[in-house]
Structure formats: C-alpha cells, structure tokens
Write an enzyme that holds these catalytic residues in place. Structure first.
Site, PDB file in Angstrom:
ATOM      1  N   LYS A   3      97.221  24.742  73.981  1.00  0.00           N
ATOM      2  CA  LYS A   3      97.038  24.713  73.189  1.00  0.00           C
ATOM      3  C   LYS A   3      96.620  24.322  71.949  1.00  0.00           C
ATOM      4  CE  LYS A   3      92.474  27.362  73.295  1.00  0.00           C
ATOM      5  NZ  LYS A   3      91.341  27.339  73.167  1.00  0.00           N
ATOM      6  N   SER A  23      91.741  15.399  75.075  1.00  0.00           N
ATOM      7  CA  SER A  23      91.901  15.859  73.337  1.00  0.00           C
ATOM      8  C   SER A  23      91.381  14.493  72.396  1.00  0.00           C
ATOM      9  CB  SER A  23      91.998  16.787  73.659  1.00  0.00           C
ATOM     10  OG  SER A  23      92.261  17.235  71.807  1.00  0.00           O
ATOM     11  N   TYR A  38     101.327  18.662  71.318  1.00  0.00           N
ATOM     12  CA  TYR A  38     100.295  18.254  72.349  1.00  0.00           C
ATOM     13  C   TYR A  38      99.484  17.995  72.547  1.00  0.00           C
ATOM     14  CZ  TYR A  38      95.493  20.281  73.098  1.00  0.00           C
ATOM     15  OH  TYR A  38      94.275  20.701  73.175  1.00  0.00           O
ATOM     16  N   LYS A  56      98.930  15.319  76.566  1.00  0.00           N
ATOM     17  CA  LYS A  56      97.593  15.114  76.932  1.00  0.00           C
ATOM     18  C   LYS A  56      97.288  13.567  77.426  1.00  0.00           C
ATOM     19  CE  LYS A  56      95.008  19.211  76.730  1.00  0.00           C
ATOM     20  NZ  LYS A  56      94.884  19.688  77.987  1.00  0.00           N
ATOM     21  N   PHE A 109      86.071  16.884  71.237  1.00  0.00           N
ATOM     22  CA  PHE A 109      85.477  16.947  70.012  1.00  0.00           C
ATOM     23  C   PHE A 109      86.500  17.952  69.702  1.00  0.00           C
ATOM     24  CE2 PHE A 109      86.108  12.905  68.651  1.00  0.00           C
ATOM     25  CZ  PHE A 109      86.046  12.080  69.452  1.00  0.00           C
ATOM     26  N   ARG A 113      95.980  20.865  55.474  1.00  0.00           N
ATOM     27  CA  ARG A 113      96.413  21.345  56.255  1.00  0.00           C
ATOM     28  C   ARG A 113      98.085  20.246  57.069  1.00  0.00           C
ATOM     29  NH1 ARG A 113      94.385  24.261  61.597  1.00  0.00           N
ATOM     30  NH2 ARG A 113      93.352  21.814  61.575  1.00  0.00           N
TER      31      ARG A 113
HETATM   32  P1  NAD Z   1      91.737  28.490  76.729  1.00  0.00           P
HETATM   33  O1  NAD Z   1      93.428  29.529  76.028  1.00  0.00           O
HETATM   34  O2  NAD Z   1      90.877  30.026  76.620  1.00  0.00           O
HETATM   35  O3  NAD Z   1      91.892  27.912  78.480  1.00  0.00           O
HETATM   36  C1  NAD Z   1      93.226  27.862  79.044  1.00  0.00           C
HETATM   37  C2  NAD Z   1      93.109  29.038  79.930  1.00  0.00           C
HETATM   38  O4  NAD Z   1      94.530  28.262  81.073  1.00  0.00           O
HETATM   39  C3  NAD Z   1      93.648  30.172  79.861  1.00  0.00           C
HETATM   40  O5  NAD Z   1      92.871  30.838  80.999  1.00  0.00           O
HETATM   41  C4  NAD Z   1      94.783  30.666  79.869  1.00  0.00           C
HETATM   42  O6  NAD Z   1      94.798  31.820  80.378  1.00  0.00           O
HETATM   43  C5  NAD Z   1      95.151  30.022  81.200  1.00  0.00           C
HETATM   44  N1  NAD Z   1      95.867  29.317  81.396  1.00  0.00           N
HETATM   45  C6  NAD Z   1      97.179  28.910  80.366  1.00  0.00           C
HETATM   46  N2  NAD Z   1      98.916  28.146  81.393  1.00  0.00           N
HETATM   47  C7  NAD Z   1      98.128  28.440  83.348  1.00  0.00           C
HETATM   48  C8  NAD Z   1      98.954  28.554  84.030  1.00  0.00           C
HETATM   49  N3  NAD Z   1     100.397  27.757  84.046  1.00  0.00           N
HETATM   50  N4  NAD Z   1      98.636  28.814  84.607  1.00  0.00           N
HETATM   51  C9  NAD Z   1      97.271  28.939  85.040  1.00  0.00           C
HETATM   52  N5  NAD Z   1      96.182  29.059  84.082  1.00  0.00           N
HETATM   53  C10 NAD Z   1      97.153  28.879  82.583  1.00  0.00           C
HETATM   54  O7  NAD Z   1      91.531  27.045  76.234  1.00  0.00           O
HETATM   55  P2  NAD Z   1      90.482  26.719  75.861  1.00  0.00           P
HETATM   56  O8  NAD Z   1      89.838  25.912  74.598  1.00  0.00           O
HETATM   57  O9  NAD Z   1      89.124  26.733  77.134  1.00  0.00           O
HETATM   58  O10 NAD Z   1      91.188  24.687  76.891  1.00  0.00           O
HETATM   59  C11 NAD Z   1      91.214  24.455  77.897  1.00  0.00           C
HETATM   60  C12 NAD Z   1      91.508  22.982  77.996  1.00  0.00           C
HETATM   61  O11 NAD Z   1      91.229  21.921  76.766  1.00  0.00           O
HETATM   62  C13 NAD Z   1      93.175  22.708  78.045  1.00  0.00           C
HETATM   63  O12 NAD Z   1      93.565  22.472  78.240  1.00  0.00           O
HETATM   64  C14 NAD Z   1      92.849  22.525  76.535  1.00  0.00           C
HETATM   65  O13 NAD Z   1      94.263  21.899  75.694  1.00  0.00           O
HETATM   66  C15 NAD Z   1      91.532  21.416  76.695  1.00  0.00           C
HETATM   67  N6  NAD Z   1      90.794  20.996  75.053  1.00  0.00           N
HETATM   68  C16 NAD Z   1      91.148  23.050  74.004  1.00  0.00           C
HETATM   69  C17 NAD Z   1      90.360  22.037  73.293  1.00  0.00           C
HETATM   70  C18 NAD Z   1      89.951  23.311  71.820  1.00  0.00           C
HETATM   71  O14 NAD Z   1      89.452  23.179  70.756  1.00  0.00           O
HETATM   72  N7  NAD Z   1      89.652  24.529  72.740  1.00  0.00           N
HETATM   73  C19 NAD Z   1      89.639  21.170  72.685  1.00  0.00           C
HETATM   74  C20 NAD Z   1      90.000  20.139  73.235  1.00  0.00           C
HETATM   75  C21 NAD Z   1      90.811  20.098  74.862  1.00  0.00           C
HETATM   76  N1  UFG Z   2      90.060  24.539  58.137  1.00  0.00           N
HETATM   77  C1  UFG Z   2      90.363  24.873  56.980  1.00  0.00           C
HETATM   78  N2  UFG Z   2      90.732  26.568  57.478  1.00  0.00           N
HETATM   79  C2  UFG Z   2      91.515  26.759  58.732  1.00  0.00           C
HETATM   80  C3  UFG Z   2      90.906  26.126  59.887  1.00  0.00           C
HETATM   81  C4  UFG Z   2      90.717  25.146  59.630  1.00  0.00           C
HETATM   82  O1  UFG Z   2      89.902  24.479  55.998  1.00  0.00           O
HETATM   83  O2  UFG Z   2      91.983  28.481  58.376  1.00  0.00           O
HETATM   84  C5  UFG Z   2      89.648  22.857  58.711  1.00  0.00           C
HETATM   85  C6  UFG Z   2      90.853  21.820  59.536  1.00  0.00           C
HETATM   86  O3  UFG Z   2      91.165  21.393  57.539  1.00  0.00           O
HETATM   87  C7  UFG Z   2      89.526  20.777  59.269  1.00  0.00           C
HETATM   88  C8  UFG Z   2      88.255  21.905  60.253  1.00  0.00           C
HETATM   89  O4  UFG Z   2      88.769  23.211  59.647  1.00  0.00           O
HETATM   90  O5  UFG Z   2      89.340  20.111  58.328  1.00  0.00           O
HETATM   91  C9  UFG Z   2      89.149  21.787  61.800  1.00  0.00           C
HETATM   92  O6  UFG Z   2      89.611  22.479  61.868  1.00  0.00           O
HETATM   93  P1  UFG Z   2      90.134  23.197  63.564  1.00  0.00           P
HETATM   94  O7  UFG Z   2      91.722  23.896  63.363  1.00  0.00           O
HETATM   95  O8  UFG Z   2      89.336  24.238  63.497  1.00  0.00           O
HETATM   96  O9  UFG Z   2      89.964  21.801  64.371  1.00  0.00           O
HETATM   97  P2  UFG Z   2      90.987  20.489  64.289  1.00  0.00           P
HETATM   98  O10 UFG Z   2      90.088  19.998  64.132  1.00  0.00           O
HETATM   99  O11 UFG Z   2      91.940  20.738  63.539  1.00  0.00           O
HETATM  100  O12 UFG Z   2      91.647  20.374  66.208  1.00  0.00           O
HETATM  101  C10 UFG Z   2      90.491  20.664  66.863  1.00  0.00           C
HETATM  102  C11 UFG Z   2      91.700  22.075  68.594  1.00  0.00           C
HETATM  103  C12 UFG Z   2      92.527  20.771  68.744  1.00  0.00           C
HETATM  104  C13 UFG Z   2      91.412  19.715  69.991  1.00  0.00           C
HETATM  105  C14 UFG Z   2      91.238  19.167  68.391  1.00  0.00           C
HETATM  106  C15 UFG Z   2      90.072  17.641  68.996  1.00  0.00           C
HETATM  107  O13 UFG Z   2      92.654  22.645  67.422  1.00  0.00           O
HETATM  108  O14 UFG Z   2      93.411  21.468  70.112  1.00  0.00           O
HETATM  109  O15 UFG Z   2      90.187  20.337  67.185  1.00  0.00           O
HETATM  110  O16 UFG Z   2      89.392  17.904  69.671  1.00  0.00           O
HETATM  111  F1  UFG Z   2      92.739  18.773  70.187  1.00  0.00           F
END
Ligand code: NAD
Ligand code: UFG
Length: 343
Positions: free
Chosen positions: A89, A129, A153, A157, A182, A297
């Site tokens: 991710k 996402s 990434y 998705k 989000f 960024r």
């Molecule tokens: P995370 O990295 O904490 O959890 C992902 C889990 O998947 C981990 O436990 C990892 O070990 C496991 N994993 C990775 N590759 C694998 C594989 N090949 N086989 C089996 N397990 C595997 O991430 P998260 O924040 O919990 O995100 C979960 C899902 O939500 C992801 O698909 C991510 O893309 C999506 N998502 C996350 C965010 C965010 O900001 N956290 C936002 C939008 C979408």
């Molecule tokens: N930001 C800073 N300083 C930092 C990190 C982030 O100012 O050190 C700011 C960014 O510019 C942005 C806000 O904080 O304005 C949020 O940034 P994040 O990196 O926390 O999150 P994003 O919105 O960039 O993206 C996140 C996840 C993505 C996901 C998206 C929407 O990283 O994977 O939310 O779900 F897809």
C-alpha cells in the site's frame, strides 16, 4: 453465523475488522504472510474478543499468491465469504517497484478469485482505495467520479476493481463489494491494537504520533500554499473502528441481498486540514508537535473528501467517530506501544 476467510487480517485495517467480526459471532481463517504485520496483532485481537474467540480464529501463515497456501486456508472450514485486505500500500514504493505491486495486488487477487471459484465461494469484500480518484474534479467525491489513478498503487486497485466488475458480469452468483477507503487512522480504544508502520511513516497520523511520543523530532507539513482555508492539505480521516464496522455492514448486505456488485466510498464526508489535525492532536496528547512548512509532496491533491451518501443508503452505515476520537485512540495506542508490536 458465517465462516470467513480474511486475507491480510493481521494488518492495520484487517486486525480491527477481525475483532469486529469475532464480536459479531463469526468464525475466521486469516491468511497472512506477515510481510507488513506481526502475529501479535491477532493474539491481541483474540484477547480483546473474549474467551470463545480463540476457537473461532485460525491463522494460516501463507501468501495470497500461492495456490497451496490458499487451498490450506479454504480447507479450514467451508468459506461463506472473503474479506481481501492482503496487499502492498505504499505509494512511493509502488513507483520504484511497480512489478512487485502488480504481482501482489493484482496477481494475488487473481489467485484468490480462482481459489474462491474452486471452493464455490462467491462473496467478496475488496479493499479498494480513494487513491484511484487521482486529482478529483469536484469534492466531495461521489463513486461516479472518474477513476484516474496517478501512481502504480492506484493502477493496481483500479485493475482489480475492473477484474471484479468483469467477474460479476460473467456469472450471477457473485456478490462483490469494492470499498474505496479514504484515510484510515486511529486505533481500537483499548490501545491494544493499532497501526504499526515499518520504518519512517509515509502517512500523516503515524508521523504525528511518533513526533509526539519523542521518536521523531519534527513533522514536515507538505505545502502551506494549497487552496484551502489554512493552506495545508485537507483529507477525510476515517476512524479504523468505523471502517471495521463498515466491513461488517457490507458483509451483511452481501450475504442477505441480491446485490451483485457494490462500489462504495467509506469516508466521513468531513475534511480536516493538516494543521487542524496537528492542533487537535496536541490538545489531546498534551505534547508538543513541532513542525515546519515544507514544499508540496509530489502526487498530493489539495482536498480529498468522500461523498459517503451511497454507503449510508445501501448499508445503513455511517461514521460515528470524529477527529477527537481518532486522536484520543491513536494516542492511547502510541503511548502504550511506543515501538508498535515489537514494544
Ligand atoms: P497493512 O499493510 O497493515 O495490512 C496488509 C496485510 O496484508 C499485512 O498484514 C501484510 O502482512 C499482508 N500481506 C501483504 N502481502 C501479502 C501476501 N502476498 N500474502 C498474504 N498476506 C499479505 O495495510 P492496511 O492499512 O491494513 O491495508 C489493508 C488494505 O487496505 C490494503 O489492500 C490496502 O491497499 C488497502 N487500503 C489501505 C489504506 C490505508 O491508508 N491504510 C487506504 C486505502 C486502501
Ligand atoms: N502530510 C504531511 N506530512 C507528512 C505526511 C503527510 O503534511 O509527513 C500531509 C499530506 O500532504 C496530505 C495529508 O497529510 O495532505 C495526508 O497524507 P497521508 O500520507 O496521510 O495520506 P494520503 O491522503 O496521501 O493517502 C492515504 C494513503 C493512500 C490512500 C489514500 C486514500 O496513503 O494509500 O490515503 O485512501 F490511497
């Protein structure tokens, strides 16, 4: 009660969702290779879910791309539905290692879908996402907004959503939900489970909490000249417990309705700026959060906020927790676990 396969269930969102599903009485098989997580999160999930939970959670250490590992996970018990969290991710990493992202996120989903069909399971909740909206034309963003990812990434998705759309259209038995999250943040209010990023956090919340707890000196605020009220970027932060409950509501909807393909935003509909987040976090933690305004960024949008109405209509679900709750619970987790699960 259903038996569910949870891929990536040890991760940040997966672990909180496992807890909510166990509390709702379901039994779970978790398939995780622990590439970005620790089995400790699941041990704590069981501890929080109470005495009977240990018998309802089976952990299979394995890879979602592996036919053999999937077979093992499906053979724990007949699977009524799958929640597919497993994936990579990190946006920046996806730009330097695109094939790894396509392999895990798209290849892994493809392998999982074949295994589902082979085991006669056609109910799936997929972690999509909001990143696939790229630079949105309008905010709040409805699900009908164009899908225009701006990094590998996001492309992965979008590709999986496309694959799922094709599959749902191919055969009437599929029940699929693509949940476009989000910004998931916060932690379980117990402080026992939470987000445990590897290395230097990319995301705002873990960075702020690590500054507040003294692990890092200062936060860079990426841009002070965005077209927003205070010049910093605005995001729709969703408490991970609201998100977990959104998964339970989605699963109920899929298991009880004839809906074949649901694509929903999961967000609050309310945006907060980086500076608002810092100020709320400071007020709640009582800690200093030193920051400097840095340059923007690459790849960031000024404002991304969900239009969450469709999820409310279809699921009867909406967020219940606000920024105050997010900061309080995230801080409780950080304080109790300054080094995450490794202590
Ligand atoms: P995370 O990295 O904490 O959890 C992902 C889990 O998947 C981990 O436990 C990892 O070990 C496991 N994993 C990775 N590759 C694998 C594989 N090949 N086989 C089996 N397990 C595997 O991430 P998260 O924040 O919990 O995100 C979960 C899902 O939500 C992801 O698909 C991510 O893309 C999506 N998502 C996350 C965010 C965010 O900001 N956290 C936002 C939008 C979408
Ligand atoms: N930001 C800073 N300083 C930092 C990190 C982030 O100012 O050190 C700011 C960014 O510019 C942005 C806000 O904080 O304005 C949020 O940034 P994040 O990196 O926390 O999150 P994003 O919105 O960039 O993206 C996140 C996840 C993505 C996901 C998206 C929407 O990283 O994977 O939310 O779900 F897809």
């Amino acid at each position: 009660m259903a038996h569910l396969l949870i891929t990536g269930g040890a991760g940040f969102i997966g672990s909180h969702t496992c807890l909510v599903l166990l509390e709702a009485g379901h039994s779970l098989a978790v398939l995780d290779n622990f590439t970005n997580s620790s089995p400790e999160s699941l041990r704590r999930v069981v501890e929080l879910a109470g005495p009977s939970a240990g018998r309802r959670l089976e952990v299979v250490r394995g890879d979602v791309r592996s036919h053999e590992d999937l077979k093992q996970a499906f053979e724990v018990a007949p699977v009524d539905g799958v929640l597919h969290f497993a994936g990579l991710k990190a946006v920046g990493e996806s730009m330097s290692q695109p094939l790894r992202y396509w392999d895990t996120n798209v290849g892994g989903s493809r392998s999982l879908l074949s295994a589902m069909a082979a085991h006669d399971c056609r109910t799936l909740v997929f972690s999509s996402s909001a990143t696939l909206y790229g630079y949105p034309d309008t905010v709040p963003i409805p699900e009908s907004a164009p899908v225009r990812p701006i990094n590998p990434y996001g492309h992965t998705k979008a590709a999986v959503e496309r694959m799922l759309g094709d599959l749902a259209a191919s055969e009437p038995g599929w029940r699929i939900a693509c949940l476009r999250y989000f910004n998931p943040v916060g932690a379980h209010p117990s402080g026992r489970i939470g987000e445990d990023p590897n290395g230097i956090p990319n995301n705002l919340f873990p960075f702020i909490s690590q500054v507040a707890v003294g692990r890092r000196a200062c936060l860079d605020v990426f841009g002070g000249d965005w077209p927003t009220a205070d010049g910093s970027g605005v995001r729709d932060y969703i408490h991970v417990m609201d998100l977990a409950e959104g998964h339970l509501a989605t699963l109920d909807a899929l298991l009880t309705s004839g809906e074949q393909l649901l694509t929903l935003n999961l967000g609050s509909g309310r945006g907060y700026s980086v500076l608002e987040v810092i100020n709320t976090f400071r007020a709640i933690s009582g800690k200093a959060v030193p920051y400097t305004i840095a340059s923007r960024r690459d790849g960031d949008a000024a404002i991304t906020v969900a239009d969450p109405q469709l999820a409310e209509q279809r699921l009867g679900w909406k967020t219940k927790r606000n920024l105050h709750d997010i900061c309080r619970d995230g801080w409780a987790w950080q304080q109790a676990n300054p080094k995450g699960y490794s202590r």
